[in-house]
Design a protein around this motif. Sequence first.
Motif, PDB file in Angstrom:
ATOM      1  N   LEU A  60     104.576 -35.452  44.493  1.00  0.00           N
ATOM      2  CA  LEU A  60     105.382 -34.094  44.464  1.00  0.00           C
ATOM      3  C   LEU A  60     104.671 -33.198  45.097  1.00  0.00           C
ATOM      4  N   PRO A  61     105.028 -32.430  46.184  1.00  0.00           N
ATOM      5  CA  PRO A  61     104.191 -31.150  46.991  1.00  0.00           C
ATOM      6  C   PRO A  61     104.210 -30.169  45.781  1.00  0.00           C
ATOM      7  N   ALA A  62     102.909 -29.518  45.830  1.00  0.00           N
ATOM      8  CA  ALA A  62     102.334 -28.524  44.817  1.00  0.00           C
ATOM      9  C   ALA A  62     103.059 -27.199  45.159  1.00  0.00           C
ATOM     10  N   GLU A  63     103.432 -27.181  46.501  1.00  0.00           N
ATOM     11  CA  GLU A  63     103.685 -25.930  47.164  1.00  0.00           C
ATOM     12  C   GLU A  63     104.910 -26.080  47.935  1.00  0.00           C
ATOM     13  N   LEU A  64     105.897 -25.095  48.063  1.00  0.00           N
ATOM     14  CA  LEU A  64     107.039 -25.258  49.404  1.00  0.00           C
ATOM     15  C   LEU A  64     106.381 -25.003  50.734  1.00  0.00           C
ATOM     16  N   PRO A  65     106.936 -25.781  51.689  1.00  0.00           N
ATOM     17  CA  PRO A  65     106.326 -25.606  53.355  1.00  0.00           C
ATOM     18  C   PRO A  65     106.439 -24.051  53.460  1.00  0.00           C
ATOM     19  N   ASP A  66     105.816 -23.527  54.372  1.00  0.00           N
ATOM     20  CA  ASP A  66     105.738 -22.420  54.743  1.00  0.00           C
ATOM     21  C   ASP A  66     106.991 -21.673  55.041  1.00  0.00           C
ATOM     22  N   GLU A  67     107.850 -22.551  56.041  1.00  0.00           N
ATOM     23  CA  GLU A  67     109.251 -22.143  56.367  1.00  0.00           C
ATOM     24  C   GLU A  67     110.102 -23.068  55.457  1.00  0.00           C
ATOM     25  N   PRO A  68     110.373 -22.989  54.300  1.00  0.00           N
ATOM     26  CA  PRO A  68     111.264 -24.072  53.824  1.00  0.00           C
ATOM     27  C   PRO A  68     112.751 -24.109  54.263  1.00  0.00           C
ATOM     28  N   THR A  69     113.373 -25.130  54.181  1.00  0.00           N
ATOM     29  CA  THR A  69     114.828 -25.058  54.425  1.00  0.00           C
ATOM     30  C   THR A  69     115.585 -24.752  53.441  1.00  0.00           C
ATOM     31  N   ALA A  70     116.901 -24.596  53.557  1.00  0.00           N
ATOM     32  CA  ALA A  70     117.653 -24.070  52.526  1.00  0.00           C
ATOM     33  C   ALA A  70     117.637 -25.155  51.339  1.00  0.00           C
ATOM     34  N   GLU A  71     117.710 -26.508  51.735  1.00  0.00           N
ATOM     35  CA  GLU A  71     117.691 -27.547  50.944  1.00  0.00           C
ATOM     36  C   GLU A  71     116.389 -27.775  50.090  1.00  0.00           C
ATOM     37  N   LEU A 131     112.220 -32.308  35.150  1.00  0.00           N
ATOM     38  CA  LEU A 131     111.824 -33.785  35.207  1.00  0.00           C
ATOM     39  C   LEU A 131     110.672 -34.028  34.727  1.00  0.00           C
ATOM     40  N   VAL A 132     109.536 -33.513  35.015  1.00  0.00           N
ATOM     41  CA  VAL A 132     108.118 -33.673  34.732  1.00  0.00           C
ATOM     42  C   VAL A 132     107.822 -33.003  33.397  1.00  0.00           C
ATOM     43  N   ALA A 133     108.616 -32.054  32.895  1.00  0.00           N
ATOM     44  CA  ALA A 133     108.624 -31.476  31.608  1.00  0.00           C
ATOM     45  C   ALA A 133     109.252 -32.320  30.392  1.00  0.00           C
ATOM     46  N   ASP A 134     110.094 -33.264  30.878  1.00  0.00           N
ATOM     47  CA  ASP A 134     110.818 -33.974  29.976  1.00  0.00           C
ATOM     48  C   ASP A 134     110.111 -35.389  29.528  1.00  0.00           C
ATOM     49  N   ASP A 135     109.607 -35.602  28.169  1.00  0.00           N
ATOM     50  CA  ASP A 135     108.804 -36.821  27.925  1.00  0.00           C
ATOM     51  C   ASP A 135     109.771 -37.973  27.831  1.00  0.00           C
ATOM     52  N   SER A 136     111.031 -37.834  27.779  1.00  0.00           N
ATOM     53  CA  SER A 136     112.045 -38.852  27.931  1.00  0.00           C
ATOM     54  C   SER A 136     112.022 -39.645  29.367  1.00  0.00           C
ATOM     55  N   PHE A 137     111.746 -38.922  30.093  1.00  0.00           N
ATOM     56  CA  PHE A 137     111.718 -39.137  31.499  1.00  0.00           C
ATOM     57  C   PHE A 137     110.270 -39.791  31.814  1.00  0.00           C
ATOM     58  N   ALA A 138     109.304 -39.539  31.522  1.00  0.00           N
ATOM     59  CA  ALA A 138     107.984 -39.857  31.573  1.00  0.00           C
ATOM     60  C   ALA A 138     107.998 -41.316  31.074  1.00  0.00           C
ATOM     61  N   ALA A 195      99.326 -23.553  42.917  1.00  0.00           N
ATOM     62  CA  ALA A 195      99.701 -25.017  43.348  1.00  0.00           C
ATOM     63  C   ALA A 195      98.672 -25.992  42.685  1.00  0.00           C
ATOM     64  N   ARG A 196      97.317 -25.440  42.100  1.00  0.00           N
ATOM     65  CA  ARG A 196      96.498 -26.057  41.517  1.00  0.00           C
ATOM     66  C   ARG A 196      97.025 -26.532  40.101  1.00  0.00           C
ATOM     67  N   GLU A 197      97.479 -25.371  39.383  1.00  0.00           N
ATOM     68  CA  GLU A 197      98.165 -25.672  38.112  1.00  0.00           C
ATOM     69  C   GLU A 197      99.200 -26.647  38.143  1.00  0.00           C
ATOM     70  N   ARG A 198     100.150 -26.309  39.163  1.00  0.00           N
ATOM     71  CA  ARG A 198     101.278 -27.006  39.110  1.00  0.00           C
ATOM     72  C   ARG A 198     100.994 -28.745  39.267  1.00  0.00           C
ATOM     73  N   GLN A 199     100.213 -28.786  40.288  1.00  0.00           N
ATOM     74  CA  GLN A 199      99.564 -30.406  40.524  1.00  0.00           C
ATOM     75  C   GLN A 199      99.090 -30.857  39.229  1.00  0.00           C
ATOM     76  N   GLN A 200      98.348 -30.120  38.239  1.00  0.00           N
ATOM     77  CA  GLN A 200      97.714 -30.412  37.031  1.00  0.00           C
ATOM     78  C   GLN A 200      99.061 -30.879  35.970  1.00  0.00           C
ATOM     79  N   VAL A 201     100.224 -30.304  36.319  1.00  0.00           N
ATOM     80  CA  VAL A 201     101.253 -30.590  35.400  1.00  0.00           C
ATOM     81  C   VAL A 201     101.817 -31.970  36.054  1.00  0.00           C
ATOM     82  N   VAL A 202     102.213 -32.020  37.170  1.00  0.00           N
ATOM     83  CA  VAL A 202     102.474 -33.217  37.672  1.00  0.00           C
ATOM     84  C   VAL A 202     101.611 -34.558  37.217  1.00  0.00           C
TER      85      VAL A 202
END
Length: 308
Positions: free
Chosen positions: A165-176, A187-194, A131-138
Amino acid sequence: MDDGRARLTIGDVAARPGVPVRTVRFRTDTGLVDPPARSAGGYRLYDAPAVARLDLVRTLRGLGLGLGLPAVRELLTARRSVAEVAAEHVHALDAEIRLLRVRRALLQAVAGAGTTPEEMGIVSDLAALSARERQQVVDGFVDRAFAGLPADAPGTGLAAPVRSLPAELPDEPTAEQVAAWPEPARLVADDSFAARVGEMALAGAGATPEDPEPGVDAGRVQTLGRDALARGVAPGSDAAEAMVAELLDDGRPASPGRRAAPADRLATFTDARVERYWQLLGVLDGWAPAEPSVPAVEWWIAALRARD
C-alpha cells in the motif's frame, strides 16, 4: 560613508530601505549586528559595515525562504550556506504539501460519506503520519495478519502485495486517488480485518475465490454468478438449482457434502473488505479498475447452501 568613518542615525538607517525604526532596533538588540557607537546624546550611530550587515539581514529575510532570525544568524556567522538553508526549507515545504494533501483527502472523505467520530480519529491519526511512519503501520498490520504462518507456506505470498500500500499520495493525485487515500487507514487499524486476512492466508495455500475447488470452473463462477444477479435469480429457486446442477456436473457421484464443500471453500476466500483493500491499492497505484468479484461469489455461496 566612503571613508568608513561616517555614521548614520537609526532613523537614517531605517529610511534607506524603508523599514520601521523598531525593526532596525530589534535586529540590533538581538545581536545581528555589532553594538553601534553612541553619540554624545546617547543616540545609536551605525557605521558602513553595520549598515551593510543590516541590508544583508533584510535581503535574507526577503528571499521567501521563511527564514527566522536564528537561521539568519547562522548564515551571517557562516555556520550554514544559503543553499543549505534553501534545501532544508524545500524539505519542510514538501512535508507540508504532503500533509495538506492528506488533510484535503480526509475532508473529502468526511464530506462524501458518513464517518463516525471514532473512525475519524483513527483516520486522522494515521493520515497525519509521515511516509515512514505510515509504512510502519502497514507493516505492523501485515505482521499481525500473518503471525504464526510458516515462512514457507504458500499463503505468505499474500504478504508482499498487502504490504505494498503506497505510503504517500502521488505528486499529482487524481480525484479518485485523493478519495481513496484515507480509507485503508480504517482497514489496517482493524484487528478483525487483520485476522480475516490471516485466516485466508493460512487456509489458502495460494488459492483465491477464482480457484474455489478442483473441477469448478472459476470463470464460469464469475460469469454465471453475475448473470444470475443481473436477472434477479434467487438462490434456492428452480432456476438457481439448475445452475448449481450444471456447475457441479463433473461426473462425480452426488454426496451430502457435494454442495457444502465448494460453498465453504468459496466462503473462506470471499470477503468484501479484503476485495475493497485490493481495489483501493489498485486506485492508489493507478491500475485499471476491475469489476468486483465478491457479489457473484456470494450469490454462489447462497445458491449452493440453499438446499444442501
